[in-house]
Design a protein around this motif. Sequence first.
Motif, mmCIF file in Angstrom:
data_model
loop_
_atom_site.group_PDB
_atom_site.id
_atom_site.type_symbol
_atom_site.label_atom_id
_atom_site.label_comp_id
_atom_site.label_asym_id
_atom_site.label_seq_id
_atom_site.Cartn_x
_atom_site.Cartn_y
_atom_site.Cartn_z
ATOM 1 N N UNK A 1 8.697 -42.987 -26.881
ATOM 2 C CA UNK A 1 8.991 -41.764 -26.138
ATOM 3 C C UNK A 1 9.404 -40.632 -27.064
ATOM 4 N N UNK A 2 8.969 -40.692 -28.329
ATOM 5 C CA UNK A 2 9.405 -39.668 -29.281
ATOM 6 C C UNK A 2 8.912 -38.282 -28.838
ATOM 7 N N UNK A 3 9.872 -37.358 -28.693
ATOM 8 C CA UNK A 3 9.501 -35.996 -28.313
ATOM 9 C C UNK A 3 9.275 -35.174 -29.579
ATOM 10 N N UNK A 4 8.489 -34.121 -29.440
ATOM 11 C CA UNK A 4 8.091 -33.376 -30.640
ATOM 12 C C UNK A 4 8.375 -31.895 -30.489
ATOM 13 N N UNK A 5 8.404 -31.229 -31.638
ATOM 14 C CA UNK A 5 8.445 -29.771 -31.612
ATOM 15 C C UNK A 5 7.020 -29.294 -31.356
ATOM 16 N N UNK B 1 3.397 -31.184 -32.278
ATOM 17 C CA UNK B 1 2.353 -31.438 -31.281
ATOM 18 C C UNK B 1 1.002 -30.959 -31.782
#
Lengths: 96, 198
Positions: free
Chosen positions: B5-9, B13
């Motif tokens: 579930x790693x979120x990104x800047x 992306x």
Amino acid sequence: MTPFRELDPLLHSQLRLAIMSILISVDSADFIYLREKTDATAGNLSVQIGKLKEAGYISVKKSFGESYPQTMCRITDLGRQRFAEYVAALKDYLRV
Amino acid sequence: MENEEKLMTGEESLRVISDMISKTRVSVTQASFHLLLWGWLIFACSLSEFLLWKYAGWADSWYVWFAVIAGVVASFAYGFAKGKRERIFTYGTKIYVWTWIAFFWASVIFFIVFPLETGDVAKYMLLMAGIPLLISGVVLNFRPMMLGAAAFWLLALVAHFGGDTVSGLAMPAAMIIGYLIPGYLLRKRGSHDTFQGA
């Protein structure tokens, strides 16, 4: 000031975005190919493919290859639309 | 990519998108196999038909073309077996495969329906075969195939306007220029080489 469009949370995760980015540029790709290109573990990849499938972003077809089972993934029209919206929102956000 | 579930800047992306898209490429191993198979087969059939007719006086030398049936079987068997093992289908591959299948069906109709009306078929076949060859060259971004297509069309004119001898050699010459040279050049690049998909 125009408010930012919200980024689709389903796509705003590294592995799911990677899967969708591959599938947007090909007709279809199998599980092993996706695993090699994303460098993900089979278990993790399987879970994320399941989430994308559940949301209707991709379709998954299982068949039996020469001597092994094959799982082919293909982006759906909805997935293509959501991906385009995500990229548009991202451009908005980055002002590019 | 271990963190599920790693979120990104935003920048991350964009990098993921461009990295992944650049990894999807078209394999050329199938292309070289079919070019070499058909190049040698048509070269052998057209040259032997010409030689048997010209120097052995055999009026029915066109019988040699029945060897094409074996080529069709081999081509489909290989294509089907390789296709089942393919782990990715790009739009480029799809265009490539369906252009040649369209050419195959057009040729079948041509040979079954029109043989009596057309007489010499070489010039018509060269005109038709130049189209999938050019499209394949564009899809694979491979100039020798595009030049081969141009040679097919020039040699179709040679087949039409040349005398008996020159016309009879147009097809074997086309196979060398349009199929065999590009086929060997593709094979030389090796099975690991790939082109950016369309």
